[in-house]
Motif scaffolding. Structure first.
Motif, short mmCIF file in Angstrom:
data_model
loop_
_atom_site.label_atom_id
_atom_site.label_comp_id
_atom_site.label_asym_id
_atom_site.label_seq_id
_atom_site.Cartn_x
_atom_site.Cartn_y
_atom_site.Cartn_z
N GLU A 191 -6.22 13.87 1.62
CA GLU A 191 -5.91 14.96 2.56
C GLU A 191 -4.46 15.45 2.44
N GLY A 204 0.79 -1.23 0.00
CA GLY A 204 0.00 0.00 0.00
C GLY A 204 0.82 1.28 0.00
N TYR A 245 -6.72 -6.65 -5.92
CA TYR A 245 -7.36 -5.38 -6.28
C TYR A 245 -6.30 -4.35 -6.67
N PHE A 246 -6.75 -3.22 -7.17
CA PHE A 246 -5.87 -2.09 -7.51
C PHE A 246 -4.71 -2.55 -8.39
N GLU A 287 -11.11 7.88 -4.66
CA GLU A 287 -12.26 7.34 -3.94
C GLU A 287 -13.32 8.38 -3.65
N SER A 288 -13.03 9.63 -4.05
CA SER A 288 -13.92 10.71 -3.63
C SER A 288 -15.36 10.50 -4.08
N LYS A 289 -15.55 9.74 -5.15
CA LYS A 289 -16.92 9.57 -5.63
C LYS A 289 -17.77 8.73 -4.67
N ILE A 290 -17.13 7.97 -3.83
CA ILE A 290 -17.91 7.28 -2.81
C ILE A 290 -17.43 7.75 -1.46
N LEU A 341 -1.11 11.47 2.38
CA LEU A 341 -2.27 11.10 3.20
C LEU A 341 -3.52 10.99 2.33
N GLY A 342 -3.36 10.43 1.14
CA GLY A 342 -4.50 10.28 0.24
C GLY A 342 -5.07 11.64 -0.12
#
Lengths: 355, 241
Positions: free
Chosen positions: B183, B31, B63-64, B238-241, B180-181
């Protein structure tokens, strides 16, 4: 170093469990929850804890039974098919009134199904899953932050009520990465005078057992257990309401479905439709109150689920069939899109008024 | 360095494309951002006119995957070497049947996206002899200080040594991908520099680049050396969910 760390939901569960004082983890790998076990395998040996990859899910849950009997915080995690295997052990935990944490990162089913997210173990989690009259406290996180916080809460509630708490997440919640603030408070575990910690010749033996052959006695145990469940219902129900005050259309959704739905509600509001969201955080006990209240002012409740419609039954019961309840869903590992939910809201909004 | 360039300008991407080895191996903690970085590195190679391939050798995470970016890679003319089972529902750790193209076809510039941790690095066992014999590679360690098990230099180096032991190869450079993704701010990146420098000092590995989201480039220009802009691939947003 910032105050937050970037974690996968599965890692957040594992780290939170460690911070909650759990030093005994028993697991068996299965996608999409394997990171819980992988994280525990790395961390536990460094802090004097036990990570054990059991020979099977059935073995793992019975190891949890053993550690819980000794009064320590223990957990196991799996995904849907593995939870079915643990069903017998979970029933035994209930029968022996043992506190434990079980994590289910759901995948599509039935059977082996797929490895993509699902919420189709709702019935299994809230209605039992194993045999006999019992409940688990079922917690449904909808962010990585909540994966951590509800794990701690799960241990605390399990100890307080001598029940199994289950984290009911899904593949998306397990795999997604978000910043997490791990600086939360953890209550110390309560005294457990019933635990089998050795008598030291100072007291009578404690016995932990789910076998009770005298029907009069077994009946009493069941009734006493359900009196405790009533306390949980009174004191521990959790939910979030979003824009419900003036809502005409209510969405019922938990976990990943609630995140999608919240976006749909915001979009509906932009279009002048008064939509709102009720998000159960405890699935058992189910939050009846906000649905009962909603039934007095909304014209339709839409249950958004990653299943063929399971929570919808609780929504109908809670709203006492006073208002139309419809289903908006995807299954098999698919997730409803915000657009699909928005369409359902628009359709409900165009459907006449309250009767 | 000029300061009036747009974040997408080719010249800013060139420092990697103009100094790379034939094979770039991307490894790191689970990750840490390896797949996303691999795709971006491959795109920068293709943009500079190289005949480029990217190999998805991840046997850890179903995944990913690199294959999530199939359309982007295809449009850029990049060959994707990927298991037929990637992104299917079949959850098995399979390797691509054409993986030896990496060592056999020396006309290719290759980026190797390896699975996380020491377990992921095991796949190199089969490719290592060819890669080492040719000796035209760099092996990059992707680091994110904000991930839980690599938060300080000591634990990051521990993970690094585990990977090296499993790969039976040594790293040649560090990619500081501390974020931090959603953020992530410029400050978050700047705060991580001392961490990356400490790892660099203790391991004698150079910091090959600091990777940041494209929109942070302007703010960080001049404050961080060897910046490399990342265009986040679809599945990482991921912002869409």
């Amino acid at each position: 170093m910032a105050d937050k760390v970037l974690m996968k939901g599965n890692e957040a569960i594992a780290e939170a469990a460690i911070r909650a004082g759990c030093r005994h983890y028993f697991g068996y790998p299965i996608t999409p929850q394997t990171e819980v076990a992988a994280y525990m395998a790395k961390r536990m040996p460094k802090i004097g804890g036990t990570f054990l990859q059991a020979e099977s899910e059935i073995a793992a849950i019975n190891m949890v039974y053993g550690v819980a009997s000794a009064g320590l915080r223990a957990m196991t995690s799996s995904s849907s098919p593995g939870i079915s295997l643990k069903g017998e052990g979970i029933s035994y935990l209930a029968g022996a009134d043992l506190p434990a944490l079980v994590v289910n990162v759901q995948r599509g089913g039935p059977g082996l199904g797929g490895i993509q997210p699902s919420q189709s173990d709702y019935f299994q989690a809230t209605r039992g899953g194993g045999h006999g009259d019992y409940h688990m406290i079922v917690l449904a996180p909808s962010s990585v932050q909540e994966m951590a916080e509800l794990t701690v809460k799960g241990f605390e509630l399990a100890d307080q009520y001598r029940m199994t708490a289950m984290i009911l997440a899904d593949g998306t919640m397990g795999q997604m990465m978000e910043p997490v603030d791990l600086n939360f408070d953890v209550k110390p575990a309560p005294e457990k005078p019933w635990a089998t910690t050795g008598t030291k010749m100072q007291r009578k033996h404690n016995i932990v057992n789910s076998l009770s052959l005298v029907p009069e006695e077994l009946e009493k145990l069941n009734i006493a257990r359900f009196e405790r469940y009533d306390l949980v219902k009174q004191n521990e129900t959790m939910y979030e309401e979003f824009m419900m005050d003036d809502a005409e259309i209510a969405i019922a959704a938990f976990g990943i479905a609630a995140r999608v739905s919240k976006n749909a509600v915001k979009e509906a509001r932009k279009r002048g439709i008064k939509a709102g969201l009720i998000r159960p955080i405890t699935l058992w006990p189910f939050p009846d109150a906000p649905f009962k209240k909603a039934a007095t002012h909304v014209k339709e409740i839409i249950s958004v689920e990653l299943s063929m419609g399971q929570m919808i039954e609780d929504v109908r019961l809670a709203s006492e069939c006073k208002v139309k309840v419809s289903l908006c869903n995807r299954v098999g590992g698919m997730i409803p899109s915000p657009e699909q939910v928005l369409d359902a809201i628009v359709k409900a909004s165009n459907n006449g008024g309250r009767e | 360095m000029k300061t009036n360039e747009t974040p997408n300008s080719v010249s800013r991407i060139l420092p990697f494309a103009s100094s790379h080895k034939r094979i770039t191996l991307v490894l790191g903690h689970y990750g840490s951002g390896k797949t996303n970085i691999s795709v971006n590195l491959a795109l920068s190679l293709a943009k500079s006119g190289e005949k480029t391939a990217i190999a998805d050798l991840d046997i850890v995470n179903p995944y990913f995957r690199t294959k999530d970016s199939l359309t982007v890679l295809r449009e850029a003319g990049i060959r994707l070497i990927s298991s037929e089972y990637a992104n299917t529902n079949l959850d098995i750790p399979a390797l691509p049947q054409d993986m030896y193209a990496v060592t056999d076809d020396r006309s290719l510039s290759c980026v190797l996206d390896i699975g996380g941790d020491d377990r992921g690095a095991l796949v190199l066992g089969r490719l290592r002899p060819g890669i080492v014999a040719e000796n035209d590679y760099e092996m990059l360690l992707v680091l994110n200080q904000y991930r839980p098990l690599t938060a300080d230099a000591g634990s990051a180096i521990e993970v690094m040594r585990e990977i090296e032991a499993a790969a039976n190869m040594r790293f040649t450079g560090i990619v500081n991908n501390s974020n931090l993704g959603a953020e992530t701010t410029a400050k978050i990146v700047l705060d991580s520099l001392s961490f990356a420098e400490e790892v660099s000092k203790k391991t004698s590995l150079p910091i090959r680049m600091t990777t940041v989201r494209e929109d942070l480039m302007q703010e960080l220009e001049g404050k961080v050396g060897s910046l490399f802009p990342l265009c986040l691939q679809k599945n990482f947003i991921e912002s869409k969910i």
